[in-house]
Design a protein around this motif. Structure first.
Motif, PDB file in Angstrom:
ATOM      1  N   GLN A 132       0.842  -1.197   0.000  1.00 51.92           N
ATOM      2  CA  GLN A 132       0.000   0.000   0.000  1.00 51.92           C
ATOM      3  C   GLN A 132       0.882   1.253   0.000  1.00 51.92           C
ATOM      4  N   PRO A 133       1.227   1.771  -1.188  1.00 50.61           N
ATOM      5  CA  PRO A 133       1.986   3.033  -1.260  1.00 50.61           C
ATOM      6  C   PRO A 133       1.048   4.238  -1.124  1.00 50.61           C
ATOM      7  N   TRP A 134       0.938   4.770   0.060  1.00 53.84           N
ATOM      8  CA  TRP A 134      -0.011   5.846   0.350  1.00 53.84           C
ATOM      9  C   TRP A 134       0.421   7.172  -0.290  1.00 53.84           C
ATOM     10  N   PRO A 135      -0.533   7.959  -0.760  1.00 50.09           N
ATOM     11  CA  PRO A 135      -0.181   9.300  -1.245  1.00 50.09           C
ATOM     12  C   PRO A 135       0.470  10.154  -0.152  1.00 50.09           C
ATOM     13  N   ALA A 136       0.011   9.969   1.087  1.00 46.40           N
ATOM     14  CA  ALA A 136       0.602  10.668   2.232  1.00 46.40           C
ATOM     15  C   ALA A 136       0.414   9.793   3.463  1.00 46.40           C
ATOM     16  N   MET A 137       1.449   9.707   4.274  1.00 46.81           N
ATOM     17  CA  MET A 137       1.371   8.921   5.511  1.00 46.81           C
ATOM     18  C   MET A 137       2.219   9.624   6.562  1.00 46.81           C
ATOM     19  N   HIS A 138       1.616   9.901   7.712  1.00 47.42           N
ATOM     20  CA  HIS A 138       2.328  10.586   8.781  1.00 47.42           C
ATOM     21  C   HIS A 138       2.915   9.609   9.795  1.00 47.42           C
ATOM     22  N   ALA A 139       2.295   8.441   9.919  1.00 47.81           N
ATOM     23  CA  ALA A 139       2.781   7.433  10.860  1.00 47.81           C
ATOM     24  C   ALA A 139       2.404   6.053  10.338  1.00 47.81           C
ATOM     25  N   VAL A 140       3.274   5.078  10.539  1.00 48.48           N
ATOM     26  CA  VAL A 140       3.025   3.717  10.061  1.00 48.48           C
ATOM     27  C   VAL A 140       1.747   3.154  10.662  1.00 48.48           C
ATOM     28  N   SER A 141       1.446   3.541  11.886  1.00 45.02           N
ATOM     29  CA  SER A 141       0.275   3.013  12.582  1.00 45.02           C
ATOM     30  C   SER A 141      -1.031   3.301  11.838  1.00 45.02           C
ATOM     31  N   GLU A 142      -1.044   4.288  10.941  1.00 49.08           N
ATOM     32  CA  GLU A 142      -2.254   4.623  10.200  1.00 49.08           C
ATOM     33  C   GLU A 142      -2.741   3.458   9.342  1.00 49.08           C
ATOM     34  N   ALA A 143      -1.834   2.558   8.972  1.00 49.37           N
ATOM     35  CA  ALA A 143      -2.193   1.455   8.083  1.00 49.37           C
ATOM     36  C   ALA A 143      -2.714   0.236   8.840  1.00 49.37           C
ATOM     37  N   TYR A 144      -2.738   0.297  10.175  1.00 46.97           N
ATOM     38  CA  TYR A 144      -3.076  -0.863  11.000  1.00 46.97           C
ATOM     39  C   TYR A 144      -4.274  -0.586  11.905  1.00 46.97           C
ATOM     40  N   LEU A 145      -5.042  -1.639  12.167  1.00 45.09           N
ATOM     41  CA  LEU A 145      -6.070  -1.557  13.194  1.00 45.09           C
ATOM     42  C   LEU A 145      -5.462  -1.741  14.575  1.00 45.09           C
ATOM     43  N   ARG A 146      -4.456  -2.590  14.657  1.00 44.72           N
ATOM     44  CA  ARG A 146      -3.754  -2.829  15.921  1.00 44.72           C
ATOM     45  C   ARG A 146      -2.268  -2.715  15.664  1.00 44.72           C
ATOM     46  N   PHE A 147      -1.618  -1.816  16.402  1.00 46.33           N
ATOM     47  CA  PHE A 147      -0.203  -1.561  16.156  1.00 46.33           C
ATOM     48  C   PHE A 147       0.508  -1.366  17.492  1.00 46.33           C
ATOM     49  N   ASP A 148       0.591  -2.444  18.259  1.00 47.68           N
ATOM     50  CA  ASP A 148       1.250  -2.396  19.560  1.00 47.68           C
ATOM     51  C   ASP A 148       2.769  -2.403  19.398  1.00 47.68           C
ATOM     52  N   GLN A 149       3.457  -1.910  20.407  1.00 46.62           N
ATOM     53  CA  GLN A 149       4.908  -2.010  20.427  1.00 46.62           C
ATOM     54  C   GLN A 149       5.324  -3.481  20.503  1.00 46.62           C
ATOM     55  N   VAL A 150       6.390  -3.826  19.824  1.00 51.93           N
ATOM     56  CA  VAL A 150       6.922  -5.192  19.850  1.00 51.93           C
ATOM     57  C   VAL A 150       7.994  -5.276  20.927  1.00 51.93           C
ATOM     58  N   SER A 151       7.855  -6.242  21.824  1.00 49.65           N
ATOM     59  CA  SER A 151       8.779  -6.379  22.950  1.00 49.65           C
ATOM     60  C   SER A 151       9.971  -7.254  22.584  1.00 49.65           C
ATOM     61  N   ASP A 152      10.999  -7.198  23.436  1.00 48.21           N
ATOM     62  CA  ASP A 152      12.140  -8.105  23.276  1.00 48.21           C
ATOM     63  C   ASP A 152      11.669  -9.557  23.272  1.00 48.21           C
ATOM     64  N   GLU A 153      10.765  -9.866  24.170  1.00 47.80           N
ATOM     65  CA  GLU A 153      10.299 -11.249  24.293  1.00 47.80           C
ATOM     66  C   GLU A 153       9.594 -11.720  23.024  1.00 47.80           C
ATOM     67  N   GLN A 154       8.828 -10.837  22.393  1.00 49.81           N
ATOM     68  CA  GLN A 154       8.154 -11.213  21.153  1.00 49.81           C
ATOM     69  C   GLN A 154       9.155 -11.462  20.032  1.00 49.81           C
ATOM     70  N   VAL A 155      10.199 -10.638  19.952  1.00 52.74           N
ATOM     71  CA  VAL A 155      11.226 -10.848  18.933  1.00 52.74           C
ATOM     72  C   VAL A 155      11.910 -12.189  19.161  1.00 52.74           C
ATOM     73  N   LEU A 156      12.273 -12.469  20.401  1.00 56.36           N
ATOM     74  CA  LEU A 156      12.936 -13.733  20.700  1.00 56.36           C
ATOM     75  C   LEU A 156      12.036 -14.925  20.374  1.00 56.36           C
TER      76      LEU A 156
END
Length: 233
Positions: free
Chosen positions: A201-225
């Motif tokens: 989705q190449p948006w004409p304008a986007m101010h924050a990545v979160s705009e493209a998501y319904l849920r955009f929580d921070q990813v923790s160290d534990e989730q990456v591991l």
């Protein structure tokens, strides 16, 4: 080079898992490369931390190996969501990227070199911490390989610029940027730096990545591991 889009009207991504699934559908042809290249298939590298869950889904769906590229945005003091650069590390190599047009604005606005250097020093410390935590045995040689650089989205594209430059320095083969969403202008700029560019989705304008998501929580160290652990099984 160019970018590949989903048909309109675009639907928001439910979460990073959904974004990874939809990227995998767009890139399903790469499964054949996994089978054809045998011991040296394309390598999926998730940019920490938000890109790793998407990379893990993509790697699992396409039957490709998963790795981690540790990258940190250099955020403007007082407005950390705005990047003036980024630093990335992989396999003992590190690359620093600055965005000259942002730095010019910051200097005119009175930001000092000392302030910006302090941000860089702090992010380098976090970069080193994450490299120790995530990088062990998750950074195989990329020399001559097709590399899929995956993030959860782009704004200025600073971290992805650093990642692309780093892959060039370590002699990667084809560098393919893969993201769910980004500003169209950023897609065009990165398509000129990478060998291939896929943005659903190449948006004409986007101010924050979160705009493209319904849920955009921070990813923790534990989730990456957990993602890289599952990817290694």
């Amino acid at each position: 080079m160019g970018h590949s889009t989903e048909p309109r009207p675009w639907l928001p991504f439910g979460d990073r898992h959904d974004a990874g699934t939809r990227l995998a559908l767009k890139l399903h042809h790469l499964r054949a490369q996994s089978q054809a290249n045998g011991a040296n298939p394309p390598l999926v590298l998730g940019l920490t931390r938000g890109g790793v869950p998407i990379a893990a889904e993509l790697a699992a769906s396409l039957g490709l190996p998963l790795g981690v590229l540790v990258a940190r945005k250099l955020g403007v003091p007082g407005s950390p969501e705005v990047a003036f650069g980024a630093v990335a590390t992989y396999g003992g190599f590190t690359h620093l990227t600055h965005l000259p047009f942002v730095l010019d604005h910051l200097r005119r606005d009175g930001y000092t070199i000392a302030e910006l250097d302090a941000v860089e020093a702090a992010e380098r410390r976090e970069l080193a911490r994450q490299q120790v935590l995530f990088g062990h045995e998750r950074q195989p040689s990329v020399a001559g390989r097709t590399i899929l650089l995956v993030d959860d989205g782009l704004a200025t594209g600073a971290t992805m610029r650093a990642a692309i430059s780093l892959m060039r320095e370590v002699s990667a083969g084809v560098v393919h940027v893969c993201v769910p969403a980004a500003p169209a202008g950023t897609c065009r700029e990165l398509a000129a730096l990478a060998d291939e560019m896929t943005c659903l989705q190449p948006w004409p304008a986007m101010h924050a990545v979160s705009e493209a998501y319904l849920r955009f929580d921070q990813v923790s160290d534990e989730q990456v591991l957990a993602c890289i652990g599952a990817g290694g099984r």
